[in-house]
Design a protein around this motif. Structure first.
Motif, mmCIF file in Angstrom:
data_model
loop_
_atom_site.group_PDB
_atom_site.id
_atom_site.type_symbol
_atom_site.label_atom_id
_atom_site.label_comp_id
_atom_site.label_asym_id
_atom_site.label_seq_id
_atom_site.Cartn_x
_atom_site.Cartn_y
_atom_site.Cartn_z
ATOM 1 N N UNK B 49 106.955 46.649 50.239
ATOM 2 C CA UNK B 49 107.388 46.882 51.627
ATOM 3 C C UNK B 49 106.863 45.796 52.538
ATOM 4 N N UNK B 50 105.887 45.040 52.016
ATOM 5 C CA UNK B 50 105.316 43.956 52.805
ATOM 6 C C UNK B 50 106.147 42.698 52.559
ATOM 7 N N UNK B 51 106.451 41.994 53.662
ATOM 8 C CA UNK B 51 107.209 40.748 53.499
ATOM 9 C C UNK B 51 106.289 39.694 52.879
ATOM 10 N N UNK B 52 106.756 39.100 51.811
ATOM 11 C CA UNK B 52 105.938 38.100 51.121
ATOM 12 C C UNK B 52 106.819 36.905 50.789
ATOM 13 N N UNK B 53 106.260 35.754 51.051
ATOM 14 C CA UNK B 53 106.926 34.569 50.478
ATOM 15 C C UNK B 53 105.867 33.687 49.864
ATOM 16 N N UNK B 54 106.319 32.823 48.921
ATOM 17 C CA UNK B 54 105.383 31.943 48.200
ATOM 18 C C UNK B 54 105.939 30.527 48.284
ATOM 19 N N UNK B 55 105.046 29.583 48.619
ATOM 20 C CA UNK B 55 105.481 28.178 48.528
ATOM 21 C C UNK B 55 104.555 27.462 47.534
ATOM 22 N N UNK B 56 105.121 26.466 46.890
ATOM 23 C CA UNK B 56 104.281 25.738 45.921
ATOM 24 C C UNK B 56 103.531 24.607 46.626
ATOM 25 N N UNK B 57 102.807 23.826 45.815
ATOM 26 C CA UNK B 57 101.934 22.791 46.395
ATOM 27 C C UNK B 57 102.732 21.691 47.084
ATOM 28 N N UNK B 58 104.097 21.685 46.779
ATOM 29 C CA UNK B 58 104.925 20.673 47.468
ATOM 30 C C UNK B 58 105.722 21.301 48.624
ATOM 31 N N UNK B 59 105.239 22.433 49.091
ATOM 32 C CA UNK B 59 105.800 23.136 50.259
ATOM 33 C C UNK B 59 107.180 23.704 50.012
ATOM 34 N N UNK B 60 107.579 23.809 48.708
ATOM 35 C CA UNK B 60 108.909 24.373 48.420
ATOM 36 C C UNK B 60 108.783 25.888 48.257
ATOM 37 N N UNK B 61 109.747 26.598 48.821
ATOM 38 C CA UNK B 61 109.720 28.065 48.694
ATOM 39 C C UNK B 61 110.037 28.433 47.263
ATOM 40 N N UNK B 62 109.157 29.215 46.669
ATOM 41 C CA UNK B 62 109.427 29.654 45.299
ATOM 42 C C UNK B 62 109.693 31.160 45.276
ATOM 43 N N UNK B 63 109.329 31.823 46.342
ATOM 44 C CA UNK B 63 109.639 33.252 46.387
ATOM 45 C C UNK B 63 109.817 33.722 47.832
ATOM 46 N N UNK B 64 110.754 34.582 48.042
ATOM 47 C CA UNK B 64 111.076 35.125 49.395
ATOM 48 C C UNK B 64 111.564 36.537 49.155
#
Lengths: 125, 555
Positions: B49-64
């Motif tokens: 239920x919590x909004x989560x996003x992940x970016x990698x070390x090159x600032x690319x979104x890997x999860x949204x």
């Protein structure tokens, strides 16, 4: 009646005049002429030359002060001492033996003793 | 905070999981287990239920995740593999919290966030928060928590950032703050003294008005028993009363009493004090609410009102008295005219009677029975005459006053002249004490003389066996600093009974009716003195003597 004090009493109360005359004359010292008519009183004064005139103030026919003025105006009577007799006197004034318009007065009722002593004071006898 | 707990430990990166899965030496079972774990993790993140996003070390979104899509309005498919995650929050490029971690730019974060701090529970994590206007259609207050993800070698491989929309909480908090401010303003700005204390009487809140009164800072009174605070310490009785009141209020009672407080200048204030128990929803008493209302001015106003009411009452009584006096004066005027006429009509027959009786007395034989009868009739006649004279004096319409500058000793002496003969008769000694330099006083000579005569006659009459009379005259100042002439005539006579004193000025009231008193002398005297705006007072002790005190204004 030589030696007697001749008093003329002018008062509209006939009985008062009657008893005052009797009481004064009873002493043997006074001869009293009395009248209830002020006009007659003036005439008696002129004709009899009393030693003193006892004069009531309130009289229906002629007021005592008017009688006094008339007597004072007449050379025959102007030297006769006038003593007003009045029923309207305040307490205290009696003791003062004071005057009304420069004249002596005696308050009614008055005892014969008081009346005689005051007449004598006025006549300096 | 819940989210922080979930990501407390560094998260193992998804890629590292894959790498591990690809290792040929690993068993198929281990691979299946890892795949299962990855699916699970993905499902957890996706369905969180919590909004989560992940970016990698090159600032690319890997999860949204889905919640992130819903919050930001941006779909994962458009963002995965891009560095456009900032577009979810800003209209121009700027780093998100996750980017700051990757770039290790924490020292620079203040440029981008007003409200930030290092994470309390995740190493190198960052917490930031703030308002975002029109974010996916509405203003939102977002809380960002970003946590770095390291691989097994400790190298930063990704950053997980969670977003929480706490707008409603923030709005409520803001409202709460505003309400509290309002309440505080009311609390502090009211003229009433208000506080809050524990059921044991320890003061925990107090408003500005209460502190201003005693001139103490809050720190000096908070945390202490209320009765030990400066509002109460001037009076041990009040302190004890308050202590008892606290006990009763802690037992659920409402207490109210009138107290006094001393202000910082030491002035006394009257306080309407009350103590109310405050209950929680279960009915337990959690606080006591002391309140004080300064009623000093109110009491003063009340006192003034009472005084003016009394004044009004006094005025009313005076008015009624004056009215009664006017009516009386009118009656007396009519009576005077009547008496005047009556006296004349009666005095003439009295004069005839007197002369007639005296004639009878002289004519009757000297028999004691006759002379006694006649004497008695003559005395009655003279008594009737005296009554008429007194009545005339009393009831005569008031003559206009004739004021003249009068020498007071001369006036007193002349008055004595009329009564003097009695002094010898009654064996009375007379003492005169006139102050030197007595001023001449403007008065009606005859009328004041009449008053003095009346008073002297009373004094002599009071001493048939003899005694002494003292007459003093002096200049005195009254309560209003006005100069007055005071004449006091004191005798050592029989005095007046206490029960008779109050009636002494009443017309026709006499203590010597038997000896011919008409009861008009003092009534006349009082009327004359009052017409001069003066006062006459009679003080007497029965059996010891009487003093008449006459005061006349010196004008």
């Amino acid at each position: 009646m030589p030696g007697k004090i001749k008093v003329l009493l002018i008062d509209d109360e006939k009985e008062f005049n009657h008893f005052v005359k009797l009481n004064l004359e009873n002493t043997g010292e006074f001869e009293v002429l009395a009248t209830e008519d002020p006009i007659v009183g003036i005439d008696l004064a002129r004709r009899n030359s009393p030693d003193l005139i006892l004069l009531d103030i309130y009289m229906p026919k002629l007021d005592g002060t008017a009688v006094a003025e008339s007597l004072l105006a007449d050379s025959l009577t102007s030297n006769i001492p006038i003593v007003f007799l009045t029923a309207l006197v305040k307490q205290g004034e009696l003791s003062k033996n004071s005057t009304i318009a420069g004249r002596h007065y005696i308050a009614k009722p008055v005892t014969t003793g008081d009346l005689i002593s005051q007449i004598k004071v006025i006549l300096k006898k | 905070m819940q989210n922080k707990q979930k990501i407390k430990k560094p998260v193992v990166g998804i890629k590292s999981l894959r790498k591990r899965m690809n290792r040929p030496k690993e068993s198929r079972l281990k691979k299946e287990a890892l795949e299962e774990k990855e699916r699970m993790l993905e499902a957890v993140i996706r369905n969180s239920a919590v909004a989560i996003f992940v970016i990698n070390a090159r600032h690319k979104v890997v999860y949204w995740n889905t919640a992130c899509e819903e919050l930001t309005g941006l779909e994962a498919k458009n963002l995965i593999g891009t560095s456009n995650h900032w577009k979810a929050f800003y209209d121009h490029y700027r780093p998100c919290v996750a980017d700051i971690i990757i770039d290790d730019r924490f020292s620079d974060i203040a440029r981008f966030y007003k409200n930030y701090r290092k994470s309390d529970c995740v190493l190198n994590g960052i917490h930031a928060e703030g308002w975002y206007l029109k974010l996916n259609g509405k203003d939102r207050y977002l809380v960002f928590d970003a946590a770095p993800v390291y691989n097994t070698n400790g190298k930063l491989v990704a950053v997980v950032e969670t977003l929480q929309d706490i707008s409603e909480f923030k709005t409520a908090e803001k409202k709460l703050q505003e309400n509290e401010q309002k309440m505080r303003a009311v609390f502090d700005q009211t003229f009433q003294f208000i506080g809050l204390m524990t059921p044991k009487g320890i003061l925990i809140q107090v408003n500005r008005a209460a502190l201003d009164l005693i001139g103490s800072p809050a720190a000096e009174v908070l945390g202490k028993p209320f009765w030990e605070a400066p509002w109460w310490t001037h009076s041990p009785e009040l302190q004890e009363k308050l202590r008892q009141a606290v006990k009763k209020a802690a037992g659920g009672k409402f207490i109210r009493f009138e107290a006094t407080h001393l202000d910082k200048e030491g002035a006394v204030h009257n306080i309407d004090f009350s103590l109310k128990p405050v209950k929680d929803k279960d009915g337990r008493i959690i606080f006591l609410l002391p309140e004080g209302r300064d009623i000093t001015e109110f009491l003063q106003a009340e006192r003034l009102l009472k005084e003016s009411e009394q004044d009004l009452q006094k005025c009313y009584i005076e008015f009624k008295q004056t009215q009664a006096e006017l009516i009386q004066a009118e009656k007396m005027g009519a009576l005077g005219r009547l008496a005047s006429n009556l006296a004349h009509e009666i005095k003439n027959p009295l004069a005839i009677n007197l002369q007639g009786l005296e004639y009878l007395k002289s004519m009757l034989p000297p028999d004691k029975a006759y002379t006694d009868t006649i004497e008695s009739l003559i005395k009655s006649n003279l008594r009737a005459d005296k009554i008429l004279k007194d009545l005339l004096n009393f009831a005569r319409p008031a003559a206009p006053l004739i004021f003249e500058e009068t020498d007071i000793p001369a006036l007193i002496n002349s008055s004595l002249f009329f009564v003097d003969p009695q002094t010898n008769l009654n064996n009375v000694t007379l003492t005169r004490q006139f102050a030197p330099d007595l001023p001449r006083v403007r008065l009606d000579y005859n009328q004041i003389q009449q008053v003095l005569i009346n008073v002297f006659i009373n004094a002599f009459d009071a001493m048939p066996q003899g005694g002494s009379i003292t007459v003093t005259a002096s200049q005195v100042e009254d309560a209003l600093n006005r100069e007055n002439l005071r004449i006091v005539i004191s005798d050592t006579g029989c005095g007046i009974k206490e029960s008779d004193i109050g009636r002494i000025f009443e017309p026709f009231f006499s203590t010597k009716k038997e000896t011919g008193g008409t009861g008009l002398g003092l009534a006349i005297s009082k009327a004359i003195i009052e017409s001069h705006r003066g006062t006459i007072e009679i003080k007497s002790r029965y059996g010891e003597g009487t003093s008449a005190i006459i005061s006349l204004p010196i004008v």
